[in-house]
Design a protein around this motif. Structure first.
Motif, PDB file in Angstrom:
ATOM      1  N   CYS A  34       2.992  36.034  43.518  1.00  0.00           N
ATOM      2  CA  CYS A  34       2.289  36.406  42.291  1.00  0.00           C
ATOM      3  C   CYS A  34       1.512  35.195  41.782  1.00  0.00           C
ATOM      4  O   CYS A  34       1.958  34.048  41.896  1.00  0.00           O
ATOM      5  N   ARG A  35       0.335  35.450  41.216  1.00  0.00           N
ATOM      6  CA  ARG A  35      -0.469  34.375  40.634  1.00  0.00           C
ATOM      7  C   ARG A  35      -1.403  34.971  39.588  1.00  0.00           C
ATOM      8  O   ARG A  35      -1.544  36.198  39.473  1.00  0.00           O
ATOM      9  N   LEU A  36      -2.087  34.081  38.819  1.00  0.00           N
ATOM     10  CA  LEU A  36      -3.075  34.533  37.842  1.00  0.00           C
ATOM     11  C   LEU A  36      -4.295  35.086  38.562  1.00  0.00           C
ATOM     12  O   LEU A  36      -4.717  34.559  39.596  1.00  0.00           O
ATOM     13  N   LYS A  37      -4.849  36.133  38.000  1.00  0.00           N
ATOM     14  CA  LYS A  37      -6.024  36.747  38.586  1.00  0.00           C
ATOM     15  C   LYS A  37      -7.269  35.979  38.191  1.00  0.00           C
ATOM     16  O   LYS A  37      -7.476  35.670  37.019  1.00  0.00           O
ATOM     17  N   ASN A  38      -8.097  35.653  39.180  1.00  0.00           N
ATOM     18  CA  ASN A  38      -9.326  34.905  38.900  1.00  0.00           C
ATOM     19  C   ASN A  38     -10.338  35.767  38.173  1.00  0.00           C
ATOM     20  O   ASN A  38     -10.346  36.994  38.296  1.00  0.00           O
ATOM     21  N   ASN A  39     -11.210  35.087  37.403  1.00  0.00           N
ATOM     22  CA  ASN A  39     -12.305  35.754  36.701  1.00  0.00           C
ATOM     23  C   ASN A  39     -11.829  36.862  35.783  1.00  0.00           C
ATOM     24  O   ASN A  39     -12.457  37.909  35.639  1.00  0.00           O
ATOM     25  N   SER A  40     -10.689  36.629  35.145  1.00  0.00           N
ATOM     26  CA  SER A  40     -10.149  37.618  34.212  1.00  0.00           C
ATOM     27  C   SER A  40     -10.114  37.011  32.823  1.00  0.00           C
ATOM     28  O   SER A  40      -9.690  35.872  32.637  1.00  0.00           O
ATOM     29  N   SER A  41     -10.572  37.774  31.833  1.00  0.00           N
ATOM     30  CA  SER A  41     -10.567  37.277  30.458  1.00  0.00           C
ATOM     31  C   SER A  41      -9.174  37.299  29.871  1.00  0.00           C
ATOM     32  O   SER A  41      -8.901  36.635  28.879  1.00  0.00           O
ATOM     33  N   LYS A  42      -8.269  38.080  30.451  1.00  0.00           N
ATOM     34  CA  LYS A  42      -6.893  38.151  29.975  1.00  0.00           C
ATOM     35  C   LYS A  42      -5.960  37.476  30.985  1.00  0.00           C
ATOM     36  O   LYS A  42      -6.368  37.121  32.080  1.00  0.00           O
ATOM     37  N   SER A  43      -4.719  37.332  30.600  1.00  0.00           N
ATOM     38  CA  SER A  43      -3.736  36.695  31.481  1.00  0.00           C
ATOM     39  C   SER A  43      -3.166  37.739  32.437  1.00  0.00           C
ATOM     40  O   SER A  43      -2.001  38.119  32.359  1.00  0.00           O
ATOM     41  N   LYS A  56       4.298  25.352  48.228  1.00  0.00           N
ATOM     42  CA  LYS A  56       5.543  24.596  48.219  1.00  0.00           C
ATOM     43  C   LYS A  56       6.124  24.525  46.813  1.00  0.00           C
ATOM     44  O   LYS A  56       5.407  24.383  45.830  1.00  0.00           O
ATOM     45  N   LEU A  57       7.446  24.609  46.725  1.00  0.00           N
ATOM     46  CA  LEU A  57       8.100  24.503  45.423  1.00  0.00           C
ATOM     47  C   LEU A  57       8.029  23.061  44.947  1.00  0.00           C
ATOM     48  O   LEU A  57       8.202  22.122  45.724  1.00  0.00           O
ATOM     49  N   ARG A  58       7.789  22.898  43.680  1.00  0.00           N
ATOM     50  CA  ARG A  58       7.715  21.568  43.091  1.00  0.00           C
ATOM     51  C   ARG A  58       8.904  21.348  42.181  1.00  0.00           C
ATOM     52  O   ARG A  58       9.520  22.282  41.699  1.00  0.00           O
ATOM     53  N   ASN A  59       9.219  20.084  41.931  1.00  0.00           N
ATOM     54  CA  ASN A  59      10.245  19.744  40.942  1.00  0.00           C
ATOM     55  C   ASN A  59      10.002  18.326  40.454  1.00  0.00           C
ATOM     56  O   ASN A  59       9.186  17.595  41.006  1.00  0.00           O
ATOM     57  N   CYS A  60      10.715  17.973  39.375  1.00  0.00           N
ATOM     58  CA  CYS A  60      10.535  16.647  38.787  1.00  0.00           C
ATOM     59  C   CYS A  60      11.374  15.587  39.483  1.00  0.00           C
ATOM     60  O   CYS A  60      11.115  14.399  39.339  1.00  0.00           O
ATOM     61  N   GLY A  61      12.403  15.994  40.207  1.00  0.00           N
ATOM     62  CA  GLY A  61      13.274  15.058  40.909  1.00  0.00           C
ATOM     63  C   GLY A  61      14.039  15.780  41.996  1.00  0.00           C
ATOM     64  O   GLY A  61      13.983  17.010  42.130  1.00  0.00           O
ATOM     65  N   ALA A  62      14.785  15.017  42.766  1.00  0.00           N
ATOM     66  CA  ALA A  62      15.508  15.613  43.891  1.00  0.00           C
ATOM     67  C   ALA A  62      16.498  16.679  43.435  1.00  0.00           C
ATOM     68  O   ALA A  62      16.753  17.652  44.148  1.00  0.00           O
ATOM     69  N   HIS A  63      17.061  16.515  42.235  1.00  0.00           N
ATOM     70  CA  HIS A  63      18.063  17.455  41.751  1.00  0.00           C
ATOM     71  C   HIS A  63      17.536  18.353  40.646  1.00  0.00           C
ATOM     72  O   HIS A  63      18.306  19.089  40.021  1.00  0.00           O
ATOM     73  N   GLY A  64      16.237  18.317  40.408  1.00  0.00           N
ATOM     74  CA  GLY A  64      15.659  19.145  39.358  1.00  0.00           C
ATOM     75  C   GLY A  64      15.446  20.569  39.831  1.00  0.00           C
ATOM     76  O   GLY A  64      15.421  20.867  41.026  1.00  0.00           O
ATOM     77  N   PRO A  65      15.278  21.514  38.903  1.00  0.00           N
ATOM     78  CA  PRO A  65      15.052  22.917  39.278  1.00  0.00           C
ATOM     79  C   PRO A  65      13.703  23.091  39.966  1.00  0.00           C
ATOM     80  O   PRO A  65      12.736  22.376  39.667  1.00  0.00           O
ATOM     81  N   ALA A  66      13.631  24.042  40.881  1.00  0.00           N
ATOM     82  CA  ALA A  66      12.379  24.335  41.576  1.00  0.00           C
ATOM     83  C   ALA A  66      11.393  24.960  40.590  1.00  0.00           C
ATOM     84  O   ALA A  66      11.752  25.795  39.773  1.00  0.00           O
ATOM     85  N   ILE A  67      10.137  24.537  40.670  1.00  0.00           N
ATOM     86  CA  ILE A  67       9.106  24.996  39.734  1.00  0.00           C
ATOM     87  C   ILE A  67       8.067  25.793  40.507  1.00  0.00           C
ATOM     88  O   ILE A  67       7.403  25.263  41.402  1.00  0.00           O
ATOM     89  N   GLN A  68       7.942  27.060  40.190  1.00  0.00           N
ATOM     90  CA  GLN A  68       6.958  27.937  40.799  1.00  0.00           C
ATOM     91  C   GLN A  68       6.471  28.921  39.748  1.00  0.00           C
ATOM     92  O   GLN A  68       6.957  28.933  38.624  1.00  0.00           O
ATOM     93  N   PHE A  69       5.477  29.728  40.112  1.00  0.00           N
ATOM     94  CA  PHE A  69       4.916  30.695  39.173  1.00  0.00           C
ATOM     95  C   PHE A  69       6.020  31.611  38.620  1.00  0.00           C
ATOM     96  O   PHE A  69       6.879  32.037  39.358  1.00  0.00           O
ATOM     97  N   PRO A  70       6.049  31.878  37.293  1.00  0.00           N
ATOM     98  CA  PRO A  70       4.991  31.649  36.295  1.00  0.00           C
ATOM     99  C   PRO A  70       4.979  30.240  35.698  1.00  0.00           C
ATOM    100  O   PRO A  70       4.146  29.953  34.868  1.00  0.00           O
ATOM    101  N   PHE A  71       5.942  29.376  36.086  1.00  0.00           N
ATOM    102  CA  PHE A  71       5.959  28.013  35.555  1.00  0.00           C
ATOM    103  C   PHE A  71       5.007  27.125  36.349  1.00  0.00           C
ATOM    104  O   PHE A  71       4.666  27.414  37.502  1.00  0.00           O
ATOM    105  N   ARG A  72       4.578  26.060  35.712  1.00  0.00           N
ATOM    106  CA  ARG A  72       3.769  25.033  36.371  1.00  0.00           C
ATOM    107  C   ARG A  72       4.065  23.698  35.713  1.00  0.00           C
ATOM    108  O   ARG A  72       4.547  23.633  34.575  1.00  0.00           O
ATOM    109  N   LEU A  73       3.791  22.621  36.447  1.00  0.00           N
ATOM    110  CA  LEU A  73       3.889  21.284  35.865  1.00  0.00           C
ATOM    111  C   LEU A  73       2.609  20.962  35.104  1.00  0.00           C
ATOM    112  O   LEU A  73       1.534  21.439  35.467  1.00  0.00           O
ATOM    113  N   SER A  74       2.724  20.152  34.080  1.00  0.00           N
ATOM    114  CA  SER A  74       1.554  19.785  33.284  1.00  0.00           C
ATOM    115  C   SER A  74       0.520  19.037  34.111  1.00  0.00           C
ATOM    116  O   SER A  74      -0.648  18.990  33.746  1.00  0.00           O
ATOM    117  N   SER A  75       0.939  18.452  35.250  1.00  0.00           N
ATOM    118  CA  SER A  75       0.002  17.736  36.119  1.00  0.00           C
ATOM    119  C   SER A  75      -0.808  18.679  36.987  1.00  0.00           C
ATOM    120  O   SER A  75      -1.780  18.262  37.605  1.00  0.00           O
TER     121      SER A  75
END
Length: 613
Positions: free
Chosen positions: A216-225, A32-51
């Motif tokens: 798209c997401r980060l690959k698990n067990n990878s030493s690099k990004s 599910k897309l996340r955001n900080c408020g009802a009118h805030g931009p949708a937050i998805q990969f590569p972005f994430r919330l600090s929480s």
């Protein structure tokens, strides 16, 4: 208890065998897309919330939410801008400054250490600008400049001109403020149309996943990004998880209740500590400290690669903010204390600006993780120079040792008298005196410090604080007097005597060495008119050693009223040795002390008896 834990671990392994493919649901990164408020931009990969967990986003793409539900992006170094819109197709993020003053916000911006770059049109370029302050408006039209109203004041105007222009071409009354490097020209223009900054990114590359209809997401067990593709539909996997949960739920329930109770009690206490720290930092925000996330701390320390030292309250690592700016990062122990040491350090160092006190560069309070970022001092602590019995390792001459002692005294005097509130350190010792590249001393480690008003002659304490051997007698028992700034004077006196003791080639020998107290032995040398040149060849060095010893003995008088203030100690260090008089004998000696000058010095511990109040 142990059997329950073994059973719990066994069931957990069995449960993970059923749900090993459910990384997306387990790590807190849902579809599910996340955001900080009802009118805030949708937050998805590569972005994430600090929480969210760190693996939910790509490194450097962390967003945070304000109390007003605005979305904030922090750019290097400590440049925070609000997010207006994110276009994941064109890979462009639009940022704005609520105060409409990009020239102020972008000071110190360094996009070279991030994955972002300015988004400009084909006919636009990036320029370097210099900001100057003028006492009156410029009317010279021979060169191009931009007026910056948001930085201007009633008595001056601020202008930006091209960085490459010669200073000789400018009016003599101008004052340079700072540079803005590689920025679009539109940032300097006024008006609502120009209060939007566009940044683009090219890494991570997730276009091939979108072309396949996947995410798209980060690959698990990878030493690099590294990234990987995964299907958008995970209903089958979720069904498998539900079946496994029903089967194992009845077995895990009793143990889970016990584990949850333990976790609840720990989490409740930890949240109380976090709330206390967050409230303190909210009140402290006016001092404008640089606050880093834990991800920033790992980047600054290069994943905690170079360890500088370790103490009771945490571990110190070397880091760097840039190629030129090196720092020391102290990671505070999670299991130690309730956050008081962290608050003490930040609150105390935030109001201190002195050449002989270490500078606090920034801080981190990210959940239960806490860290402090200090200026880096390359020559380690004073203890390294005076504790070694190998005299060849000691490169400090007596003049330099005197200068170091005077610098420490001036630093402590500033803590007692130079700030708005009196600061009592309570842990003055060679280990907490760091030396910079020029061997100038800086007092550090304010985890035990206590603040009080200047007109307060005594402070209340419920428990003794400090390091054994440096603690003043009144800290142990009020029979010796009230606790005051004289406690730091006592610790400073012991430090002076250790400096003297680390520079001589003698030993103290009696039938029962446990009865010998090192400061008392120094007093007996001076009282019996022993010439310090017996132990030190140079006459000038002997005078310095005698001077430091006499001042140290004045500072360690058992009753606080008999000790000088730090202001008086500074004056004695700056004065002539011949004008000093011997202090009263503060010791109740058990017998005569024998002195032999042919054996290397052996330091002896002497612990004070704790007298109940």
């Amino acid at each position: 208890m142990d059997i329950c834990l073994e059973m719990l671990i066994s069931y957990l392994f069995l449960f993970l065998a059923f749900t090993v493919d459910l990384r997306e649901a387990q790590n807190g990164c849902d579809d599910k897309l996340r955001n900080c408020g009802a009118h805030g931009p949708a937050i998805q990969f590569p972005f994430r919330l600090s929480s969210q967990p760190e693996n939910c986003g790509y490194p450097g793409f962390t967003l945070s939410c304000t109390d007003t539900h605005d979305t904030v992006l922090e750019l290097p170094i400590s440049v925070k801008l609000y997010v207006k819109e994110i276009n994941y197709t064109s890979k462009v993020i639009q940022l704005y400054d609520p105060h409409h003053c990009f020239p102020r916000q972008l000071r110190g911006l360094n996009l070279s250490s991030s994955h972002f770059q300015f988004k400009v049109n084909s006919n636009e370029y990036l320029y370097n600008y210099t900001l100057f302050k003028y006492p009156s408006p410029i009317e010279d039209k021979n060169y191009k400049y931009y007026n910056i109203p948001c930085l201007s004041g009633p008595t001056y105007q601020v202008y930006a001109i091209y960085y490459y222009r010669s200073i000789a071409e400018l009016p003599l009354s101008c004052t340079k403020m700072y540079n803005l490097l590689s920025i679009p020209e539109t940032i300097l223009k006024n008006g609502s149309d120009y209060n939007v900054l566009q940044l683009s990114w090219s890494i991570p590359k997730c276009g091939h996943c979108e072309a396949k209809g996947k995410k798209c997401r980060l690959k698990n067990n990878s030493s690099k990004s590294q990234t990987e593709c995964f299907p958008k539909d995970s209903k089958g996997a979720l069904s498998k998880s539900a079946i496994a949960g029903v089967i194992l739920g009845s077995f895990l329930l009793p143990l889970a209740i016990f584990a949850l109770y333990r976790l609840y009690t720990y989490d409740k206490v930890e949240k109380e500590h976090q709330a206390k720290i967050e409230k303190f930092l909210e009140d402290y925000r006016n001092f404008k400290p640089t606050r880093y996330s834990y991800t920033d701390i790992k980047r600054i320390t290069n994943q905690f690669t170079e360890k500088l030292g370790e103490g009771a309250y945490g571990t110190v690592f070397k880091g760097k903010l840039s190629n030129e700016i090196h720092v020391a990062v102290k990671i505070l122990n999670i299991s130690h204390g309730n956050g008081d040491e962290f608050i003490n350090e930040v609150e105390t160092l935030g109001m201190i600006h002195h050449v002989n006190v270490v500078r606090l560069v920034g801080l981190c309070a990210d959940g239960f993780r806490r860290a402090l970022v200090y200026e880096f001092l390359p020559n380690d602590s004073l203890e390294k120079f005076i504790s070694s019995t190998d005299t060849k390792k000691c490169i400090l001459n007596w003049d330099k040792l005197h200068d170091i002692a005077l610098g420490i005294a001036k630093g402590i005097e500033y803590l007692h008298q130079g700030c708005g509130q009196r600061i009592l350190h309570f842990d003055i010792k060679p280990h907490n005196v760091l030396l910079d590249q020029n061997l100038n001393p800086k007092i550090s480690d304010f985890g035990l410090a206590k603040l009080c008003s200047k007109d307060q002659s005594a402070v209340s304490m419920t428990t003794a604080r400090g390091t054994m051997g440096y603690i003043a007698p009144e800290v142990f028992s009020r029979n010796f007097g009230n606790v005051s700034s004289k406690a730091d004077v006592y610790s400073f006196g012991i430090l002076l005597l250790e400096i003297v003791g680390g520079r001589k080639n003698v030993d103290v020998t009696v039938e029962n060495t446990s009865q010998v107290y090192f400061p008392e032995w120094i007093y007996n040398i001076l009282e019996q008119k022993e010439d310090m040149r017996i132990f030190i060849d140079d006459d000038g060095d002997a005078k310095i050693a005698k001077k430091l010893a006499i001042i140290g003995l004045w500072c360690i008088q058992w009753h606080p009223v008999g000790r000088p203030s730090m202001k008086d100690a500074v004056q004695m260090l700056e004065g002539e040795e011949d004008k000093l008089i011997m202090p009263p004998n503060p010791f109740a000696s058990a017998g005569p002390v024998q002195i032999h000058a042919n054996i290397p010095i052996k330091r002896l511990n002497h612990e004070l008896e704790v007298i109940p109040e």
